[in-house]
Design a protein around this motif. Structure first.
Motif, mmCIF file in Angstrom:
data_model
loop_
_atom_site.group_PDB
_atom_site.id
_atom_site.type_symbol
_atom_site.label_atom_id
_atom_site.label_comp_id
_atom_site.label_asym_id
_atom_site.label_seq_id
_atom_site.Cartn_x
_atom_site.Cartn_y
_atom_site.Cartn_z
ATOM 1 N N LEU A 35 0.846 -1.195 0.000
ATOM 2 C CA LEU A 35 0.000 0.000 0.000
ATOM 3 C C LEU A 35 0.877 1.240 0.000
ATOM 4 C CD1 LEU A 35 -2.802 1.329 0.180
ATOM 5 C CD2 LEU A 35 -2.570 1.252 2.677
ATOM 6 N N TRP A 36 0.820 2.001 -1.091
ATOM 7 C CA TRP A 36 1.577 3.227 -1.220
ATOM 8 C C TRP A 36 0.741 4.420 -0.761
ATOM 9 C CZ3 TRP A 36 6.665 3.527 -3.058
ATOM 10 C CH2 TRP A 36 7.196 2.307 -3.514
ATOM 11 N N PRO A 38 -1.439 7.495 -0.970
ATOM 12 C CA PRO A 38 -2.401 7.729 -2.048
ATOM 13 C C PRO A 38 -1.992 8.762 -3.096
ATOM 14 C CG PRO A 38 -3.564 7.451 0.011
ATOM 15 C CD PRO A 38 -2.100 7.451 0.352
ATOM 16 N N ASN A 40 1.034 9.069 -4.195
ATOM 17 C CA ASN A 40 2.121 8.470 -4.954
ATOM 18 C C ASN A 40 1.561 7.781 -6.196
ATOM 19 O OD1 ASN A 40 4.221 6.446 -5.756
ATOM 20 N ND2 ASN A 40 5.275 7.260 -3.957
ATOM 21 N N PHE A 43 0.282 4.123 -6.156
ATOM 22 C CA PHE A 43 -0.933 3.711 -5.437
ATOM 23 C C PHE A 43 -1.965 3.148 -6.396
ATOM 24 C CE2 PHE A 43 -5.269 4.757 -4.118
ATOM 25 C CZ PHE A 43 -5.342 4.047 -2.934
ATOM 26 N N GLN A 44 -2.556 2.018 -5.984
ATOM 27 C CA GLN A 44 -3.663 1.398 -6.712
ATOM 28 C C GLN A 44 -4.724 0.985 -5.702
ATOM 29 O OE1 GLN A 44 -3.786 1.419 -9.962
ATOM 30 N NE2 GLN A 44 -1.629 1.925 -10.391
ATOM 31 N N GLN A 47 -4.603 -2.231 -3.544
ATOM 32 C CA GLN A 47 -3.592 -2.333 -2.494
ATOM 33 C C GLN A 47 -4.195 -2.221 -1.092
ATOM 34 O OE1 GLN A 47 -0.898 0.797 -3.613
ATOM 35 N NE2 GLN A 47 -0.085 -0.323 -5.376
ATOM 36 N N HIS A 51 -2.220 -5.321 0.602
ATOM 37 C CA HIS A 51 -1.092 -5.020 1.496
ATOM 38 C C HIS A 51 -1.153 -5.834 2.784
ATOM 39 C CE1 HIS A 51 -3.811 -2.537 3.976
ATOM 40 N NE2 HIS A 51 -2.859 -2.550 4.878
ATOM 41 N N LEU A 158 5.335 2.957 2.310
ATOM 42 C CA LEU A 158 4.484 1.868 1.860
ATOM 43 C C LEU A 158 4.188 0.966 3.044
ATOM 44 C CD1 LEU A 158 6.515 -0.776 -0.160
ATOM 45 C CD2 LEU A 158 7.605 1.099 1.033
#
Length: 250
Positions: A35-36, A38, A40, A43-44, A47, A51, A158
């Motif tokens: 999980l990146w 949001p 970034n 981000f999807q 995730q 994650h 992340l």
């Protein structure tokens, strides 16, 4: 703690599959499934779920500890509350963990970001320098290097791991069985579940506030643990208080 339940077994298997996959795919797996932040570009939306099944590949301790705790407490909880409630508890705690940790990242990200906006930079320009790691030092007239560093850290953060979901399961266990004595490795004296979980919560609160982890590692998402534990505690407290089948909680 009794025979492993089917749901816990499935969760263990999925986590192990994700871990083996991450070892095989390397950084590509983390780019896709961790999980990146949001804002970034990595981000999807998926995730948010994936994650919870990813773990650090730098050490086996991360996944081993999480899976051991899931095995120790998960089956006991599923037997007590049933499969549907257990799954709800697990994933709602995981989502609660994610939201509180993201709130912490936004708390670190927003001050410098707002300073850049006030300095006349567009959102696209800010994201561009965050991706490249370079920025116009004139912005330091409006903010500090520490604030910019916090923004960089939040943007490139992340999240991985089942820790938040498992923290919720453990907190719920303490609500349901508060006086059940538990034994810790190297400590020969039994500790009641409510005291053990309270101590765990305090250590994470200390780490989240001070940034100093008593666990040794420096990249622990303390606020995720706290978020998961709070959701697990509230959920189990509500179910226990409002159960239609009072005998089930005896």
């Amino acid at each position: 703690m009794g025979r492993i339940t089917e749901t816990v077994k499935a969760l263990l298997i999925i986590n192990v599959i994700f871990f083996i996959g991450s070892l095989t795919l390397g950084d590509a797996a983390y780019k896709l499934f961790a999980l990146w932040f949001p804002k970034n570009g990595n981000f999807q939306i998926w995730q948010i779920a994936t994650h919870m099944f990813m773990h650090s590949q730098k050490t086996f301790a991360h996944i081993l500890f999480n899976m051991f705790m899931l095995y120790m407490f998960g089956s006991h909880m599923e037997n007590a509350i049933g499969q549907r409630k257990f799954l709800f508890l697990y994933f709602s705690a995981g989502l609660g963990a994610m939201l509180l940790q993201l709130a912490f990242y936004y708390f670190n990200f927003q001050p410098a970001y707002q300073s850049f906006i006030e300095a006349g930079f567009s959102n696209e320009e800010i994201i561009g320098f965050l991706d490249s790691g370079r920025y116009n030092t004139s912005v330091l007239k409006y903010t500090t290097e520490e604030s910019v560093s916090d923004m960089f850290g939040a943007y490139h953060s992340l999240m991985v791991g089942a820790s938040g979901a498992i923290a919720g399961v453990i907190a719920a266990f303490a609500v349901l069985f508060p006086n059940l004595p538990l034994y810790l490795m190297f400590i020969p004296v039994p500790i009641k579940a409510k005291y053990l979980v309270a101590g765990y919560f305090v250590l994470d609160l200390f780490g989240g506030i001070t940034g100093q982890s008593v666990y040794g590692a420096t990249n622990i998402a303390h606020w995720a643990h706290i978020g998961g534990a709070v959701i697990g505690f509230i959920t189990m407290w509500y179910w226990k208080k409002n159960s239609f089948n009072q005998n089930r909680w005896n």
